[in-house]
Enzyme design. Sequence first.
Site, PDB file in Angstrom:
ATOM      1  N   CYS A  69       9.652  -9.893   5.549  1.00 57.47           N
ATOM      2  CA  CYS A  69       8.248 -10.328   5.501  1.00 57.47           C
ATOM      3  C   CYS A  69       8.102 -11.721   6.090  1.00 57.47           C
ATOM      4  O   CYS A  69       7.005 -12.151   6.409  1.00 57.47           O
ATOM      5  CB  CYS A  69       7.768 -10.343   4.067  1.00 57.47           C
ATOM      6  SG  CYS A  69       8.709 -11.479   3.059  1.00 57.47           S
ATOM      7  N   SER A 124       3.337  -3.673   1.500  1.00 55.83           N
ATOM      8  CA  SER A 124       2.433  -3.809   2.640  1.00 55.83           C
ATOM      9  C   SER A 124       1.028  -4.190   2.161  1.00 55.83           C
ATOM     10  O   SER A 124       0.674  -3.962   0.996  1.00 55.83           O
ATOM     11  CB  SER A 124       2.390  -2.490   3.410  1.00 55.83           C
ATOM     12  OG  SER A 124       2.006  -1.455   2.528  1.00 55.83           O
ATOM     13  N   GLU A 148      11.693   3.712  -3.413  1.00 55.28           N
ATOM     14  CA  GLU A 148      12.445   4.973  -3.490  1.00 55.28           C
ATOM     15  C   GLU A 148      13.376   5.131  -2.287  1.00 55.28           C
ATOM     16  O   GLU A 148      14.231   6.002  -2.269  1.00 55.28           O
ATOM     17  CB  GLU A 148      11.475   6.158  -3.588  1.00 55.28           C
ATOM     18  CG  GLU A 148      10.565   6.395  -2.382  1.00 55.28           C
ATOM     19  CD  GLU A 148       9.307   5.500  -2.340  1.00 55.28           C
ATOM     20  OE1 GLU A 148       9.349   4.367  -2.861  1.00 55.28           O
ATOM     21  OE2 GLU A 148       8.308   5.942  -1.749  1.00 55.28           O
ATOM     22  N   GLU A 196       1.402  -5.280  11.936  1.00 55.96           N
ATOM     23  CA  GLU A 196       2.726  -5.680  11.453  1.00 55.96           C
ATOM     24  C   GLU A 196       3.683  -4.555  11.856  1.00 55.96           C
ATOM     25  O   GLU A 196       3.602  -3.446  11.322  1.00 55.96           O
ATOM     26  CB  GLU A 196       2.722  -5.842   9.930  1.00 55.96           C
ATOM     27  CG  GLU A 196       4.091  -6.261   9.418  1.00 55.96           C
ATOM     28  CD  GLU A 196       4.201  -6.298   7.901  1.00 55.96           C
ATOM     29  OE1 GLU A 196       3.583  -5.468   7.218  1.00 55.96           O
ATOM     30  OE2 GLU A 196       4.948  -7.170   7.411  1.00 55.96           O
TER      31      GLU A 196
HETATM   32  P1  NAD Z   1       5.150  -0.314   0.818  1.00 54.77           P
HETATM   33  O1  NAD Z   1       3.829  -0.968   0.613  1.00 54.77           O
HETATM   34  O2  NAD Z   1       5.194   0.961   1.557  1.00 54.77           O
HETATM   35  O3  NAD Z   1       5.854  -0.030  -0.602  1.00 54.77           O
HETATM   36  C1  NAD Z   1       5.984  -1.033  -1.582  1.00 54.77           C
HETATM   37  C2  NAD Z   1       6.055  -0.369  -2.958  1.00 54.77           C
HETATM   38  O4  NAD Z   1       4.828   0.313  -3.197  1.00 54.77           O
HETATM   39  C3  NAD Z   1       7.167   0.665  -3.083  1.00 54.77           C
HETATM   40  O5  NAD Z   1       7.750   0.552  -4.367  1.00 54.77           O
HETATM   41  C4  NAD Z   1       6.443   1.985  -2.903  1.00 54.77           C
HETATM   42  O6  NAD Z   1       7.058   3.048  -3.605  1.00 54.77           O
HETATM   43  C5  NAD Z   1       5.067   1.693  -3.477  1.00 54.77           C
HETATM   44  N1  NAD Z   1       4.005   2.467  -2.822  1.00 54.77           N
HETATM   45  C6  NAD Z   1       3.989   2.947  -1.553  1.00 54.77           C
HETATM   46  N2  NAD Z   1       2.850   3.606  -1.313  1.00 54.77           N
HETATM   47  C7  NAD Z   1       2.106   3.527  -2.444  1.00 54.77           C
HETATM   48  C8  NAD Z   1       0.814   4.009  -2.809  1.00 54.77           C
HETATM   49  N3  NAD Z   1       0.058   4.689  -1.960  1.00 54.77           N
HETATM   50  N4  NAD Z   1       0.363   3.741  -4.057  1.00 54.77           N
HETATM   51  C9  NAD Z   1       1.112   3.048  -4.929  1.00 54.77           C
HETATM   52  N5  NAD Z   1       2.343   2.571  -4.626  1.00 54.77           N
HETATM   53  C10 NAD Z   1       2.839   2.800  -3.401  1.00 54.77           C
HETATM   54  O7  NAD Z   1       6.095  -1.420   1.497  1.00 54.77           O
HETATM   55  P2  NAD Z   1       7.560  -1.214   2.064  1.00 54.77           P
HETATM   56  O8  NAD Z   1       7.476  -0.444   3.334  1.00 54.77           O
HETATM   57  O9  NAD Z   1       8.479  -0.773   1.002  1.00 54.77           O
HETATM   58  O10 NAD Z   1       7.952  -2.735   2.391  1.00 54.77           O
HETATM   59  C11 NAD Z   1       7.596  -3.388   3.573  1.00 54.77           C
HETATM   60  C12 NAD Z   1       6.312  -4.170   3.414  1.00 54.77           C
HETATM   61  O11 NAD Z   1       6.444  -5.125   2.368  1.00 54.77           O
HETATM   62  C13 NAD Z   1       5.964  -4.981   4.648  1.00 54.77           C
HETATM   63  O12 NAD Z   1       4.574  -4.895   4.850  1.00 54.77           O
HETATM   64  C14 NAD Z   1       6.375  -6.396   4.280  1.00 54.77           C
HETATM   65  O13 NAD Z   1       5.702  -7.423   4.972  1.00 54.77           O
HETATM   66  C15 NAD Z   1       6.040  -6.412   2.838  1.00 54.77           C
HETATM   67  N6  NAD Z   1       6.774  -7.454   2.145  1.00 54.77           N
HETATM   68  C16 NAD Z   1       6.097  -8.574   1.819  1.00 54.77           C
HETATM   69  C17 NAD Z   1       6.767  -9.599   1.203  1.00 54.77           C
HETATM   70  C18 NAD Z   1       6.053 -10.852   0.847  1.00 54.77           C
HETATM   71  O14 NAD Z   1       6.683 -11.695   0.260  1.00 54.77           O
HETATM   72  N7  NAD Z   1       4.788 -11.021   1.157  1.00 54.77           N
HETATM   73  C19 NAD Z   1       8.138  -9.483   0.908  1.00 54.77           C
HETATM   74  C20 NAD Z   1       8.793  -8.305   1.249  1.00 54.77           C
HETATM   75  C21 NAD Z   1       8.088  -7.295   1.875  1.00 54.77           C
END
Ligand code: NAD
Length: 496
Positions: free
Chosen positions: A281, A226, A176, A381
């Site tokens: 990431c 995450s 979002e 992280e």
């Molecule tokens: P995030 O976990 O906050 O959000 C990811 C998705 O989950 C979003 O679409 C968000 O709306 C949704 N979300 C958030 N909270 C939620 C909840 N409580 N319940 C259900 N859905 C929820 O991650 P972010 O801040 O958008 O992205 C950064 C993170 O993603 C970092 O930890 C990074 O390392 C990771 N990442 C990992 C990879 C990989 O390949 N392993 C790639 C890109 C990013």
Amino acid sequence: MTILNHWVSGRPFEGESTRTAPVFNPALGTKSKEVRMATAGDVSDAVASAQAAFPAWAETSLAKRQAILFNYRELLNARRDELAQILTSEHGKVLSDAHGEISRGLEVVEFAVGIPHLLKGEYSENVSTGVDVYTTREPLGVVGIISPFNFPAMVPLWYFPLAIAAGNTVVLKPSEKDPSASDWLARLFTEAGLPEGVLNVVHGDKVAVDAILEHPDVKAISFVGSTPIAKYIYETAAKHGKRVQALGGAKNHMLVLPDADLDLAADAAVNAGFGSAGERCMAISALIAVDTIADELIAKIGERMKGLRTGDGMRGTDMGPLITREHRDKVKSYIDSVNGDGAELVVDGRDPEVDGEPDGFWLGPTLIDKVPATSKIYQDEIFGPVLSVLRVGSFEEGVELINSSPYGNGTAIFTNDGGAARRFQREVTVGMVGINVPIPVPVAYHSFGGWKASFFGDTKAYGPDGVRFFTQEKAVTRRWLDPSHGGINLGFPEHN
Ligand code: NAD
């Protein structure tokens, strides 16, 4: 103020929700639009659209699917500048980096264009007299994709082209925080000839995600985000009977051995530590230097950091802002904690000189030496432009440090010693390994995924695993009957 709608059945969809969330331009620090936050009912409408489109799409010939994907590839390539502008203005990454992200996403579309080859099954003739066995790969149905903020184009592109090429239909829920790229990508696919309902985008937060996870018509979930959320997604989706691949967070180490070319290692550490303001990431956030070369390496890194220009990514700078003010403040608070734990701040990015608007979510590149392995800066992280240096006495100590991390996404070794590199590759407990390559993201025809707390599931993203994830195999045993096959025999079938 513009409100970004969902995209359902090939057109904008308002849904029933009155709830919206702000979307910022992080380089300006101002709100650029609002995005609708879906209710469970809105998600249900999107799933119904995907479910309705599924039978016809699954029956669409491989040649036709391939033609649409090829068209999509051409359009995406021709209009990539538009997408890059969206990425820079909503995520903040600099334009050149936005183009890099698009190129890596395009790779997966190109891989998916080869779907007729990728779906070929296996065939064994005459396994028993007159009996043949062969396998086919069939689509699953509706699949859900939930993506993070840091790659608003590339991560959705890791999944939906291949899912769709394999005959599935999709509900995508992007972050979002920067949702416009997914909307743009879905509209473009419609322009490329994708039938309505095959790719739907719903915007929202946990409410929308939970509705996708719990919906009985959604057969599989691809998630990136995450670690705590990835674990939650994995467990919840599995509990609801879904196939799931959930990619989590990371803490990526780069081990520099004394024989390495220190200039190349310093270039790599700066590029991988501060590119995209460390919001990758696969960013290098922990540099492990063997004691004898640590001072020289840090000096070289510090020199290079002096030349980095922080600012608005539209202005040809090197590093843009962080995604939100809250995230910037959180990363800053880690730097504030430095003097308390024995670490030394070598370059302090807290008050950067910026080529951009003063209200942007700025934080300059930061280098911290002698970081203890017990400190929060090392263990968490941070996801910002903060490079921690840990000093070790030997190769073995470095590998032990990497292997004791709960994460296992990416890692790199810098050395000219082939034996050491080979040993590193074999001993390190990390899913993606770079040898003199700091960000070892596999190309689209291999698969992407980490180990340990960086990945929950078994089949990884894109490449051969992506094809397996989005299809189910059917094994057919076939015989064309003739009169010699008559007679009654209740025993278990044997071969002859
Ligand atoms: P995030 O976990 O906050 O959000 C990811 C998705 O989950 C979003 O679409 C968000 O709306 C949704 N979300 C958030 N909270 C939620 C909840 N409580 N319940 C259900 N859905 C929820 O991650 P972010 O801040 O958008 O992205 C950064 C993170 O993603 C970092 O930890 C990074 O390392 C990771 N990442 C990992 C990879 C990989 O390949 N392993 C790639 C890109 C990013």
